[in-house]
Design a protein around this motif. Structure first.
Motif, mmCIF file in Angstrom:
data_model
loop_
_atom_site.group_PDB
_atom_site.id
_atom_site.type_symbol
_atom_site.label_atom_id
_atom_site.label_comp_id
_atom_site.label_asym_id
_atom_site.label_seq_id
_atom_site.Cartn_x
_atom_site.Cartn_y
_atom_site.Cartn_z
ATOM 1 N N MET A 126 103.372 120.106 124.021
ATOM 2 C CA MET A 126 103.017 119.924 125.429
ATOM 3 C C MET A 126 104.251 119.683 126.289
ATOM 4 O O MET A 126 104.194 119.799 127.521
ATOM 5 C CB MET A 126 102.051 118.751 125.579
ATOM 6 C CG MET A 126 100.664 118.971 124.969
ATOM 7 S SD MET A 126 99.763 120.390 125.671
ATOM 8 C CE MET A 126 100.064 121.650 124.408
ATOM 9 N N ALA A 127 105.369 119.374 125.672
ATOM 10 C CA ALA A 127 106.614 119.137 126.409
ATOM 11 C C ALA A 127 107.362 120.427 126.708
ATOM 12 O O ALA A 127 108.485 120.389 127.223
ATOM 13 C CB ALA A 127 107.503 118.188 125.609
ATOM 14 N N ARG A 128 106.754 121.584 126.417
ATOM 15 C CA ARG A 128 107.452 122.861 126.580
ATOM 16 C C ARG A 128 107.187 123.506 127.940
ATOM 17 O O ARG A 128 107.179 124.728 128.076
ATOM 18 C CB ARG A 128 107.070 123.807 125.433
ATOM 19 C CG ARG A 128 107.405 123.280 124.050
ATOM 20 C CD ARG A 128 108.868 122.934 123.855
ATOM 21 N NE ARG A 128 109.706 124.108 123.769
ATOM 22 C CZ ARG A 128 110.031 124.714 122.632
ATOM 23 N NH1 ARG A 128 109.593 124.251 121.472
ATOM 24 N NH2 ARG A 128 110.816 125.769 122.644
ATOM 25 N N HIS A 134 101.217 128.162 125.041
ATOM 26 C CA HIS A 134 101.785 129.090 124.064
ATOM 27 C C HIS A 134 102.236 128.339 122.807
ATOM 28 O O HIS A 134 101.969 128.784 121.684
ATOM 29 C CB HIS A 134 102.976 129.824 124.685
ATOM 30 C CG HIS A 134 103.823 130.563 123.708
ATOM 31 N ND1 HIS A 134 103.523 131.835 123.264
ATOM 32 C CD2 HIS A 134 104.964 130.216 123.060
ATOM 33 C CE1 HIS A 134 104.434 132.233 122.399
ATOM 34 N NE2 HIS A 134 105.327 131.265 122.256
ATOM 35 N N TYR A 135 102.885 127.201 122.992
ATOM 36 C CA TYR A 135 103.423 126.494 121.834
ATOM 37 C C TYR A 135 102.345 125.752 121.040
ATOM 38 O O TYR A 135 102.516 125.517 119.837
ATOM 39 C CB TYR A 135 104.571 125.571 122.238
ATOM 40 C CG TYR A 135 105.875 126.335 122.290
ATOM 41 C CD1 TYR A 135 106.567 126.623 121.123
ATOM 42 C CD2 TYR A 135 106.381 126.817 123.489
ATOM 43 C CE1 TYR A 135 107.737 127.357 121.145
ATOM 44 C CE2 TYR A 135 107.563 127.551 123.524
ATOM 45 C CZ TYR A 135 108.235 127.825 122.345
ATOM 46 O OH TYR A 135 109.392 128.567 122.356
ATOM 47 N N GLN A 136 101.221 125.413 121.673
ATOM 48 C CA GLN A 136 100.091 124.888 120.903
ATOM 49 C C GLN A 136 99.607 125.969 119.932
ATOM 50 O O GLN A 136 99.369 125.713 118.749
ATOM 51 C CB GLN A 136 98.954 124.464 121.833
ATOM 52 C CG GLN A 136 97.712 123.927 121.130
ATOM 53 C CD GLN A 136 97.791 122.456 120.741
ATOM 54 O OE1 GLN A 136 98.741 121.763 121.066
ATOM 55 N NE2 GLN A 136 96.765 121.966 120.052
ATOM 56 N N SER A 137 99.505 127.191 120.430
ATOM 57 C CA SER A 137 99.119 128.319 119.581
ATOM 58 C C SER A 137 100.188 128.597 118.530
ATOM 59 O O SER A 137 99.883 128.847 117.358
ATOM 60 C CB SER A 137 98.903 129.575 120.441
ATOM 61 O OG SER A 137 98.819 130.741 119.652
ATOM 62 N N PHE A 138 101.454 128.548 118.947
ATOM 63 C CA PHE A 138 102.556 128.860 118.040
ATOM 64 C C PHE A 138 102.644 127.852 116.898
ATOM 65 O O PHE A 138 103.027 128.207 115.784
ATOM 66 C CB PHE A 138 103.865 128.887 118.833
ATOM 67 C CG PHE A 138 105.020 129.493 118.094
ATOM 68 C CD1 PHE A 138 104.961 130.790 117.611
ATOM 69 C CD2 PHE A 138 106.191 128.776 117.893
ATOM 70 C CE1 PHE A 138 106.029 131.368 116.942
ATOM 71 C CE2 PHE A 138 107.272 129.332 117.218
ATOM 72 C CZ PHE A 138 107.198 130.634 116.738
ATOM 73 N N ALA A 139 102.286 126.608 117.164
ATOM 74 C CA ALA A 139 102.281 125.589 116.111
ATOM 75 C C ALA A 139 101.124 125.800 115.139
ATOM 76 O O ALA A 139 101.245 125.523 113.943
ATOM 77 C CB ALA A 139 102.199 124.194 116.730
ATOM 78 N N LEU A 140 100.001 126.303 115.656
ATOM 79 C CA LEU A 140 98.855 126.579 114.787
ATOM 80 C C LEU A 140 99.117 127.789 113.888
ATOM 81 O O LEU A 140 98.509 127.912 112.820
ATOM 82 C CB LEU A 140 97.602 126.827 115.627
ATOM 83 C CG LEU A 140 96.971 125.575 116.233
ATOM 84 C CD1 LEU A 140 95.955 125.953 117.314
ATOM 85 C CD2 LEU A 140 96.303 124.733 115.155
ATOM 86 N N GLN A 141 100.034 128.649 114.305
ATOM 87 C CA GLN A 141 100.300 129.862 113.526
ATOM 88 C C GLN A 141 100.795 129.567 112.114
ATOM 89 O O GLN A 141 100.350 130.227 111.164
ATOM 90 C CB GLN A 141 101.285 130.758 114.283
ATOM 91 C CG GLN A 141 101.297 132.192 113.807
ATOM 92 C CD GLN A 141 102.108 133.098 114.711
ATOM 93 O OE1 GLN A 141 102.986 133.829 114.245
ATOM 94 N NE2 GLN A 141 101.855 133.065 115.996
ATOM 95 N N PRO A 142 101.686 128.595 111.894
ATOM 96 C CA PRO A 142 102.008 128.243 110.511
ATOM 97 C C PRO A 142 101.039 127.251 109.879
ATOM 98 O O PRO A 142 100.835 127.281 108.656
ATOM 99 C CB PRO A 142 103.405 127.620 110.628
ATOM 100 C CG PRO A 142 103.450 127.058 112.009
ATOM 101 C CD PRO A 142 102.642 128.007 112.857
ATOM 102 N N LEU A 143 100.422 126.380 110.682
ATOM 103 C CA LEU A 143 99.572 125.335 110.106
ATOM 104 C C LEU A 143 98.334 125.907 109.424
ATOM 105 O O LEU A 143 97.910 125.417 108.373
ATOM 106 C CB LEU A 143 99.154 124.331 111.185
ATOM 107 C CG LEU A 143 100.227 123.331 111.631
ATOM 108 C CD1 LEU A 143 99.734 122.519 112.818
ATOM 109 C CD2 LEU A 143 100.643 122.411 110.486
#
Length: 367
Positions: free
Chosen positions: A242-244, A250-259
């Motif tokens: 959320m600090a991006r 986008h980065y919430q989605s990007f973090a879910l991509q590896p998780l």
């Protein structure tokens, strides 16, 4: 009570080991059978769009120190640096060729495609690629290694199920992946970063841990997943993403991509990460639901940043994580905007290429 608690802790720790080095993040044989009989239009379109390893040019291993310019000109957001894309292109090409061969083999069973992908991996293994870098000199080089290793190890976890692959070559390549993973993780352990890059390194570690039967890599990755879920706030947001600024969604989605594929790797080894809940009762479901809410109404991100959100949600990789996640939730519980995002094929080389081909979600009665 203390003895019981210790026994439970010991049992949990013992369970976080590799049970089957060929299990991959999907049931490979079952997925091959599904693809042979599918009538799902989205899956058929994804198959038609696949490239071929055999038709793509060989990617020569880059030589020397890995130094890649930062992705952004200014810190962690804003205009992107075209010099980074140019420097990283060889890694994109490598990921693209390896995943193309793996995807084609998964669909067609072509031994030539599997060998093509393995030969491409072997060339980089023999050149000891992805080992000569230092995050203090080039953090972007470190990031690129985590992404390329995630892609390659995930692909290898599928390819090892082709029995005609050269066993000596395969052993050499798996040993290389293991060496790359340990160097990657050692740098991580020496630092304190726990954002999406931490999760990408964990995906690389668990994929490599499975194919190389390395319980240290596997259990470390499981711990990172739990750490990520433990950081979810009351809404289901990952605070560091959320600090991006304008790229928070986008980065919430990007973090879910590896998780999500990380969880799938663990589930295939009988470690139920999709069901893991944090001490505050949060699970990956909360992170997915928050993303769905933010895509539907980007204004909710105002609680974290005043920046207007970039809404480029049509990128092929934006909903790629959901192919894996959707299998572990009731269709009615999948946020509507994410279900809509899965109406088109998804694709992300960093988690294996065509994620629709690999583990494509088909709504009930759609196939």
């Amino acid at each position: 009570m203390r003895i019981v608690a210790l026994l439970l802790l010991s049992a949990t720790a013992a369970a976080q080991t590799v049970a089957n080095p060929k299990a991959s993040y999907i049931d490979v044989a079952a997925r091959y059978a599904e693809l042979q009989k599918t009538h799902d239009p989205r899956t058929k379109l994804a198959i038609a769009e696949l490239k071929s390893c055999l038709k793509l040019p060989f990617v020569t291993p880059p030589q020397g120190r890995i130094v890649i310019p930062p992705h952004y000109f200014n810190g962690s957001h804003g205009p992107t640096n075209p010099a980074e894309t140019k420097a990283a292109q060889v890694y994109y090409n490598f990921e693209g060729r390896v995943t193309a061969g793996m995807n084609q083999w998964l669909v067609t069973g072509s031994k030539d495609e599997a060998r093509c992908a393995q030969d491409q991996i072997d060339a980089w293994a023999q050149a000891a690629t992805l080992l000569n870098y230092d995050p203090k000199e080039s953090s972007q080089a470190w990031f690129q290694v985590e992404w390329t290793l995630s892609s390659t190890a995930s692909s290898e976890s599928v390819l090892v199920n082709e029995p005609t692959l050269d066993k000596a070559k395969l052993a050499r390549d798996v040993q290389w992946l293991n060496k790359v993973a340990h160097r990657l993780v050692d740098f991580d352990k020496a630092g304190k970063g726990t954002n999406n890059h931490h999760y990408w390194r964990a995906l690389a570690a668990i994929a490599t841990g499975v194919v190389s039967n390395d319980n240290d890599l596997f259990s470390w990755a499981v711990g990172v997943y739990k750490q990520g879920i433990n950081e979810l706030d009351a809404r289901g947001a990952l605070p560091q993403e959320m600090a991006r600024h304008e790229r928070a969604i986008h980065y919430q989605s990007f973090a879910l991509q590896p998780l999500t594929p990380l969880a799938s790797f663990a589930e295939r080894q009988h470690v139920p990460l999709y069901r893991y809940t944090s001490p505050t009762g949060k699970s990956i479901r909360d992170a997915v639901n928050f993303l769905g809410a933010a895509v539907a109404d980007p204004q909710i991100i105002k609680a974290y940043t005043p920046d207007e959100q970039a809404t480029d949600f049509d990128a092929p990789d934006f909903f790629a994580f959901a192919e894996f996640y959707a299998h572990d939730t009731h269709p009615m519980d999948l946020p509507a905007v994410i279900a809509k995002g899965l109406s088109r094929p998804t694709f992300a080389t960093r988690i294996g290429g065509s994620t629709t081909v690999i583990d494509g979600y088909v709504p009930p009665h759609a196939d």
